[in-house]
Design a protein around this motif. Sequence first.
Motif, PDB file in Angstrom:
ATOM      1  N   THR A   7       5.904  -7.314   5.782  1.00 11.00           N
ATOM      2  CA  THR A   7       4.965  -8.702   5.487  1.00 11.00           C
ATOM      3  C   THR A   7       4.359  -7.336   4.815  1.00 11.00           C
ATOM      4  O   THR A   7       4.412  -6.650   4.643  1.00 11.00           O
ATOM      5  CB  THR A   7       4.572  -9.028   6.764  1.00 11.00           C
ATOM      6  N   ASP A   8       3.258  -7.061   4.108  1.00 13.39           N
ATOM      7  CA  ASP A   8       2.330  -6.627   3.985  1.00 13.39           C
ATOM      8  C   ASP A   8       2.912  -5.648   2.626  1.00 13.39           C
ATOM      9  O   ASP A   8       2.665  -4.190   3.743  1.00 13.39           O
ATOM     10  CB  ASP A   8       1.466  -6.301   4.896  1.00 13.39           C
ATOM     11  N   LEU A   9       3.840  -5.772   1.783  1.00 12.98           N
ATOM     12  CA  LEU A   9       4.673  -4.916   1.311  1.00 12.98           C
ATOM     13  C   LEU A   9       4.205  -3.973   0.159  1.00 12.98           C
ATOM     14  O   LEU A   9       4.109  -3.008  -0.116  1.00 12.98           O
ATOM     15  CB  LEU A   9       5.310  -5.760   0.428  1.00 12.98           C
ATOM     16  N   HIS A  10       2.001  -4.279   0.351  1.00  7.31           N
ATOM     17  CA  HIS A  10       1.239  -4.050  -0.943  1.00  7.31           C
ATOM     18  C   HIS A  10       1.977  -2.978  -1.876  1.00  7.31           C
ATOM     19  O   HIS A  10       1.456  -2.053  -2.442  1.00  7.31           O
ATOM     20  CB  HIS A  10       0.658  -3.366  -0.026  1.00  7.31           C
ATOM     21  N   ALA A  11       3.230  -3.796  -3.143  1.00  5.72           N
ATOM     22  CA  ALA A  11       3.390  -2.938  -4.268  1.00  5.72           C
ATOM     23  C   ALA A  11       3.571  -1.739  -3.896  1.00  5.72           C
ATOM     24  O   ALA A  11       3.739  -0.949  -4.932  1.00  5.72           O
ATOM     25  CB  ALA A  11       2.243  -3.048  -5.296  1.00  5.72           C
ATOM     26  N   GLY A  33       3.458 -12.351   3.177  1.00  5.69           N
ATOM     27  CA  GLY A  33       2.123 -12.004   2.623  1.00  5.69           C
ATOM     28  C   GLY A  33       1.342 -11.111   2.038  1.00  5.69           C
ATOM     29  O   GLY A  33       2.545  -9.265   2.915  1.00  5.69           O
ATOM     30  N   ASP A  34       1.299 -11.153   1.007  1.00  3.97           N
ATOM     31  CA  ASP A  34      -0.121  -9.346   0.444  1.00  3.97           C
ATOM     32  C   ASP A  34       1.692  -8.074   0.133  1.00  3.97           C
ATOM     33  O   ASP A  34       2.227  -8.027   0.910  1.00  3.97           O
ATOM     34  CB  ASP A  34      -0.089  -8.382   1.601  1.00  3.97           C
ATOM     35  N   ILE A  35       1.895  -9.363  -1.010  1.00  5.97           N
ATOM     36  CA  ILE A  35       2.939  -8.633  -1.618  1.00  5.97           C
ATOM     37  C   ILE A  35       2.247  -7.251  -2.478  1.00  5.97           C
ATOM     38  O   ILE A  35       3.219  -6.711  -2.462  1.00  5.97           O
ATOM     39  CB  ILE A  35       3.687  -9.674  -2.220  1.00  5.97           C
ATOM     40  N   ASN A  60      -4.325 -12.340   1.310  1.00  3.24           N
ATOM     41  CA  ASN A  60      -5.661 -12.367   0.917  1.00  3.24           C
ATOM     42  C   ASN A  60      -5.450 -11.584  -0.948  1.00  3.24           C
ATOM     43  O   ASN A  60      -5.631 -11.507  -1.945  1.00  3.24           O
ATOM     44  CB  ASN A  60      -6.536 -11.897   1.802  1.00  3.24           C
ATOM     45  N   HIS A  61      -4.897 -10.256  -0.664  1.00  3.93           N
ATOM     46  CA  HIS A  61      -4.579  -9.767  -1.545  1.00  3.93           C
ATOM     47  C   HIS A  61      -4.178 -10.402  -3.157  1.00  3.93           C
ATOM     48  O   HIS A  61      -4.030 -10.249  -3.857  1.00  3.93           O
ATOM     49  CB  HIS A  61      -3.990  -7.980  -1.493  1.00  3.93           C
ATOM     50  N   ASP A  62      -2.420 -10.858  -2.641  1.00 11.38           N
ATOM     51  CA  ASP A  62      -2.178 -11.995  -3.300  1.00 11.38           C
ATOM     52  C   ASP A  62      -3.100 -12.886  -4.219  1.00 11.38           C
ATOM     53  O   ASP A  62      -3.366 -12.754  -5.416  1.00 11.38           O
ATOM     54  CB  ASP A  62      -0.659 -12.979  -2.922  1.00 11.38           C
ATOM     55  N   VAL A 112       3.247 -17.601   7.983  1.00 11.34           N
ATOM     56  CA  VAL A 112       1.815 -17.565   7.058  1.00 11.34           C
ATOM     57  C   VAL A 112       0.924 -15.806   7.404  1.00 11.34           C
ATOM     58  O   VAL A 112       1.714 -15.481   7.688  1.00 11.34           O
ATOM     59  CB  VAL A 112       0.405 -17.937   8.310  1.00 11.34           C
ATOM     60  N   HIS A 113      -0.242 -15.606   6.721  1.00 10.40           N
ATOM     61  CA  HIS A 113      -0.436 -14.656   6.250  1.00 10.40           C
ATOM     62  C   HIS A 113      -1.211 -14.031   8.030  1.00 10.40           C
ATOM     63  O   HIS A 113      -0.913 -12.977   8.429  1.00 10.40           O
ATOM     64  CB  HIS A 113      -1.033 -14.289   5.593  1.00 10.40           C
ATOM     65  N   GLY A 114      -2.190 -14.784   7.516  1.00  7.10           N
ATOM     66  CA  GLY A 114      -3.391 -14.205   8.731  1.00  7.10           C
ATOM     67  C   GLY A 114      -2.711 -15.159  10.102  1.00  7.10           C
ATOM     68  O   GLY A 114      -2.537 -14.163  11.046  1.00  7.10           O
ATOM     69  N   GLY A 145       1.295 -11.250   9.984  1.00  8.94           N
ATOM     70  CA  GLY A 145       1.000 -10.638   8.857  1.00  8.94           C
ATOM     71  C   GLY A 145      -0.297  -9.855   9.106  1.00  8.94           C
ATOM     72  O   GLY A 145      -1.361 -10.420   9.989  1.00  8.94           O
ATOM     73  N   HIS A 146      -0.680  -9.569   8.050  1.00  5.95           N
ATOM     74  CA  HIS A 146      -2.200  -8.668   7.695  1.00  5.95           C
ATOM     75  C   HIS A 146      -2.669  -7.935   8.367  1.00  5.95           C
ATOM     76  O   HIS A 146      -3.449  -7.591   7.920  1.00  5.95           O
ATOM     77  CB  HIS A 146      -3.403 -10.760   8.054  1.00  5.95           C
ATOM     78  N   THR A 147      -2.081  -7.472   9.944  1.00  2.00           N
ATOM     79  CA  THR A 147      -3.172  -5.938  10.085  1.00  2.00           C
ATOM     80  C   THR A 147      -2.130  -5.219  10.106  1.00  2.00           C
ATOM     81  O   THR A 147      -2.628  -4.056  10.131  1.00  2.00           O
ATOM     82  CB  THR A 147      -2.897  -6.641  11.844  1.00  2.00           C
ATOM     83  N   HIS A 148      -0.587  -5.041   9.721  1.00  5.55           N
ATOM     84  CA  HIS A 148       0.173  -4.006   9.276  1.00  5.55           C
ATOM     85  C   HIS A 148       0.089  -3.528  10.778  1.00  5.55           C
ATOM     86  O   HIS A 148       0.472  -1.843  10.566  1.00  5.55           O
ATOM     87  CB  HIS A 148      -0.677  -3.112   8.762  1.00  5.55           C
ATOM     88  N   VAL A 149       0.007  -4.037  11.282  1.00  3.98           N
ATOM     89  CA  VAL A 149       1.002  -3.691  12.928  1.00  3.98           C
ATOM     90  C   VAL A 149       1.882  -4.346  13.909  1.00  3.98           C
ATOM     91  O   VAL A 149       1.160  -5.810  13.600  1.00  3.98           O
ATOM     92  CB  VAL A 149      -0.690  -3.157  13.892  1.00  3.98           C
TER      93      VAL A 149
HETATM   94 ZN    ZN Z   1      -2.085  -6.647   4.161  1.00  4.86          ZN
END
Ligand code: ZN
Length: 240
Positions: A7-11, A33-35, A60-62, A112-114, A145-149
Amino acid sequence: MRVACLTDLHANLAALDAVLAALGPVDAVWVMGDIVGYGPDPDAVVARLRTLDAIAVRGNHDAAALGLIDVHDFNDDAARAALWTREQISPETRDWLAALPERREIGDFTLVHGSPRDPTWEYLWSAAAAAANLDAFTTRTCIVGHTHVPLVFRLDGRRMETIEPVDGTELVLDERRTFLNPGGVGQPRDGDPRACAMLLETETGTLTWRRIPWPIAETQARMREAGLPARLVERLAVGR
Ligand code: ZN
């Protein structure tokens, strides 16, 4: 089946490739999510996921990259990166992201993401927030995902217990309802800059969290070249 849960790959292609190499061969890749967003390689990360036939949901970032949500809901740096991403991505990347649902169910798992009741925005930081989401999904397990933790919330009787996985933590799923957060690949935020991933062995229900070093300077250089905000570049080195 061995499933890489990311999760949260963030490009962040350098981090994604380090994670894929460290996990070794897998049968499936699930992405919460947050790819894209924050990082310098949105097209390359999406292309990598497409070659892996990844099963993904939208973060959300996607949504921001697609113009589905207003970047004014983001802080300044995130908004700048979201606008950069929106301009940068190819039509193919846009189409692939636009086809992602907010939620998927695969067997016993909801992705889900959040959170299940608010896939775009809610952060599952606490056992109380997790408990408030139990009625919002019907499978036994929910991966977020979403928290990055990396975090686990597990319903034990009437109590929601919290587990904070570290590198090498193993957990076996049982009948208890559980929320799983693999931790972030592309921008970890728990003070450990190593990428985070969770491996799921579906036959036994065994989960393993891994922390994986990646070439941080490589992504930072690409972000500077792209003119992305300095604070976003610097945070990668400290995992915040
Ligand atoms: Zn994120």
